[in-house]
Design an enzyme around this catalytic site. Structure first.
Site, short mmCIF file in Angstrom:
data_model
loop_
_atom_site.label_atom_id
_atom_site.label_comp_id
_atom_site.label_asym_id
_atom_site.label_seq_id
_atom_site.Cartn_x
_atom_site.Cartn_y
_atom_site.Cartn_z
N GLU A 95 5.39 -1.45 -9.18
CA GLU A 95 4.93 -1.14 -10.21
C GLU A 95 3.35 -0.02 -10.21
O GLU A 95 3.06 0.25 -8.89
CB GLU A 95 3.88 -2.40 -10.70
N ILE A 97 0.07 1.19 -10.32
CA ILE A 97 -1.08 0.25 -10.63
C ILE A 97 -2.31 1.19 -10.81
O ILE A 97 -2.69 1.96 -9.77
CB ILE A 97 -2.09 -0.75 -9.58
N ASP A 198 -2.85 -7.57 7.33
CA ASP A 198 -3.64 -6.49 7.29
C ASP A 198 -4.45 -6.05 6.51
O ASP A 198 -4.64 -4.94 5.28
CB ASP A 198 -2.24 -4.89 7.36
#
Length: 290
Positions: A95, A97, A198
């Protein structure tokens, strides 16, 4: 050899089906290994990550991490539409963003969402499969001991790689290993929690609605303080993030003194990826615990 537009079209075909048509493509991020491309199509806009010199499963592992995060927190996680290989390229289509300005409660929501994530637990530290942190192999052989997992699956592999690649001398490797017995009583007893793995500012973005969104995970079940320590490595997040997190999951006393030990792992990651500029920071922590 396929040109880039042919690669983009093939990715859309493989991920979305034969009716998907590419309208335009624009490079929005580029590093030494990865490229980030916005693909606009008749099916909408998508984010394409490409790389061409990594293990063939590296973006599959990233997709798996995103999917597990999405099931485990209310924080926005990009949806994945496909991953695979086209020509010489690994790809991950997700997707797109659009970015926006932070909402007033952005940091509070990020802290609550991370606490929610850390409430996803299992019996052992690790993961059923290995994965990657950046481009480095991340071992996840499970253990019921956090100390054993941290030393054997996190520190030792990257310490050994740094020595093999001549980034550290043998005497420093031995000095580093001398701190292990001193870590036996340092970590609070905690359930293995699902970690982003992370967590630094580059892997948290704001959506067009100003909400936090997590990207680029290196997931595993570990000590929850790892994520929080990692978030402090490059300047830290806004204090509202930490206050919000602790309103749900308070930290055990002494966390500040443990941050350096946790961050030996991401510092070793950076040493192996980017060279000896990160060695003084590692030496400073090791010398403090010798």
């Amino acid at each position: 050899m396929l040109d880039l537009n042919e690669i983009y079209e093939q990715v859309l075909f493989d991920s979305l089906g034969p009716l998907a048509e590419l309208k335009s493509a624009s490079l929005i991020a580029a590093g030494s290994h990865n490229q980030g491309i916005r693909l606009d199509s008749n099916e909408g806009s998508f984010f394409l990550k490409l790389n061409f010199d990594h293990e063939k499963d590296i973006l599959y592992k990233e997709a798996e991490g995103l999917d597990l995060l999405r099931k485990s927190t209310f924080i926005k996680i990009p949806n994945v539409f496909g991953c695979g290989r086209v020509g010489d390229y690994n790809y991950l289509l997700s997707e797109f963003i659009p970015s926006g300005r932070f909402q007033l409660d952005y940091w509070e929501n990020l802290g609550l969402g991370l606490a929610h994530l850390h409430l996803t637990n299992q019996k052992e530290y690790g993961l059923e499969n290995d994965n990657y942190i950046a481009s480095l192999h991340q071992k996840n052989l499970t253990s019921d001991s956090w100390l054993d997992f941290f030393i054997e699956q996190r520190l030792e592999p990257l310490l050994g790689k740094a020595y093999f690649d001549r980034l550290i001398p043998l005497d420093f490797l031995k000095r580093f290993q001398e701190i292990y017995p001193k870590l036996e009583s340092i970590f609070p007893d905690e359930k293995p929690a699902l970690l982003h793995g992370d967590l630094w500012s580059g892997n948290v973005i704001a959506t067009s609605q100003g909400e936090p969104c997590l990207i680029d995970p290196a997931i595993y079940f570990g000590h929850r303080e790892m994520d929080l320590a990692f978030s402090r490595l490059f300047g830290g997040f806004d204090n509202r993030f930490y206050e919000s997190y602790e309103s749900i999951l308070p930290l055990e006393p002494g966390f500040e003194s443990r941050i350096g030990i946790y961050n030996l792992y991401p510092l070793l990651v950076h040493l192996n990826l980017f060279g000896v500029a990160y060695l003084p920071g590692i030496e400073k922590i090791v010398n403090r615990f010798r």
